[in-house]
Design an enzyme around this catalytic site. Structure first.
Site, mmCIF file in Angstrom:
data_model
loop_
_atom_site.group_PDB
_atom_site.id
_atom_site.type_symbol
_atom_site.label_atom_id
_atom_site.label_comp_id
_atom_site.label_asym_id
_atom_site.label_seq_id
_atom_site.Cartn_x
_atom_site.Cartn_y
_atom_site.Cartn_z
ATOM 1 N N LYS A 10 -43.394 -16.928 14.267
ATOM 2 C CA LYS A 10 -44.377 -16.280 13.395
ATOM 3 C C LYS A 10 -43.699 -15.361 12.366
ATOM 4 C CE LYS A 10 -48.108 -16.568 16.820
ATOM 5 N NZ LYS A 10 -49.312 -15.860 17.362
ATOM 6 N N TYR A 50 -55.809 -22.914 13.775
ATOM 7 C CA TYR A 50 -56.442 -22.068 14.799
ATOM 8 C C TYR A 50 -57.958 -22.280 14.851
ATOM 9 C CZ TYR A 50 -52.154 -19.354 15.687
ATOM 10 O OH TYR A 50 -50.902 -18.945 16.066
ATOM 11 N N ASN A 113 -46.854 -11.338 17.607
ATOM 12 C CA ASN A 113 -46.279 -11.635 18.927
ATOM 13 C C ASN A 113 -45.193 -12.715 18.886
ATOM 14 O OD1 ASN A 113 -47.981 -13.828 18.597
ATOM 15 N ND2 ASN A 113 -48.948 -13.663 20.597
ATOM 16 N N HIS A 116 -45.755 -18.860 18.793
ATOM 17 C CA HIS A 116 -46.902 -19.604 19.320
ATOM 18 C C HIS A 116 -46.364 -20.814 20.059
ATOM 19 C CE1 HIS A 116 -50.642 -21.899 19.560
ATOM 20 N NE2 HIS A 116 -49.896 -22.941 19.218
ATOM 21 N N GLU A 127 -51.474 -30.326 17.728
ATOM 22 C CA GLU A 127 -50.696 -29.373 16.928
ATOM 23 C C GLU A 127 -49.443 -30.025 16.333
ATOM 24 O OE1 GLU A 127 -52.199 -25.452 19.444
ATOM 25 O OE2 GLU A 127 -50.070 -25.943 19.410
#
Ligand code: CMP
Length: 140
Positions: A10, A50, A113, A116, A127
């Site tokens: 990320k 998402y 965070n 993913h 995905e």
């Protein structure tokens, strides 16, 4: 069984210049990178990725964060790759992530965070196809 899973480094982790440190975690734990690219997500691409979270209260912040800087997207391959990657990442909230996990070591908040990872074989298939054509995934 040998599986493939989708991983995203990320914007927070790309910004911290720790792409290589995260790749090392994958590679030293039996996961091979079989496809990879860096890209800047648009609102539409991040929102589509998402989509399952569209009605959640954190959706807007999530899309805003994921479009705030470049990400690195990769397909990881290995024995039990989906669960193995989730184990290496640690809990979604870095405050709850086990010691030695990527999120415990490198992440600062539930939004920022660091990584993913797909959570099931079904989401891994969706995905991976969302970001990569079959021809962009390399046999190793
Ligand atoms: P990720 O695994 O990329 O999937 C959805 C993301 O939403 C998640 O990591 C978090 O970064 C972010 N998020 C923010 N708030 C929450 C929350 N309350 N529960 C789950 N995910 C959240």
């Amino acid at each position: 069984a040998v599986e493939r899973t989708l991983s995203i480094i990320k914007p927070d982790a790309v910004g911290k210049n720790i792409i290589g440190k995260i790749y090392s975690r994958f590679e030293s734990n039996g996961l091979q990178i079989v496809a990879a690219k860096m890209l800047r997500l648009s609102d539409v691409v991040a929102g589509g990725f998402y989509a399952e979270h569209r009605e959640r209260p954190f959706f807007k912040d999530l899309v805003e964060f994921m479009t705030s800087g470049p990400v690195v997207v990769q397909v990881l391959e290995g024995e039990d790759a989906i669960a193995k990657n989730r184990e290496l990442m640690g809990a979604t909230n870095p405050q709850e992530a086990a010691e030695g996990t990527i999120r415990a070591d490198f992440a600062s908040s539930i939004d920022a965070n660091a990584v993913h990872g797909s959570d099931s074989p079904e989401s891994a298939a969706r995905e991976i196809a969302y970001f990569f054509a079959a021809s962009e995934i390399c046999e190793r």
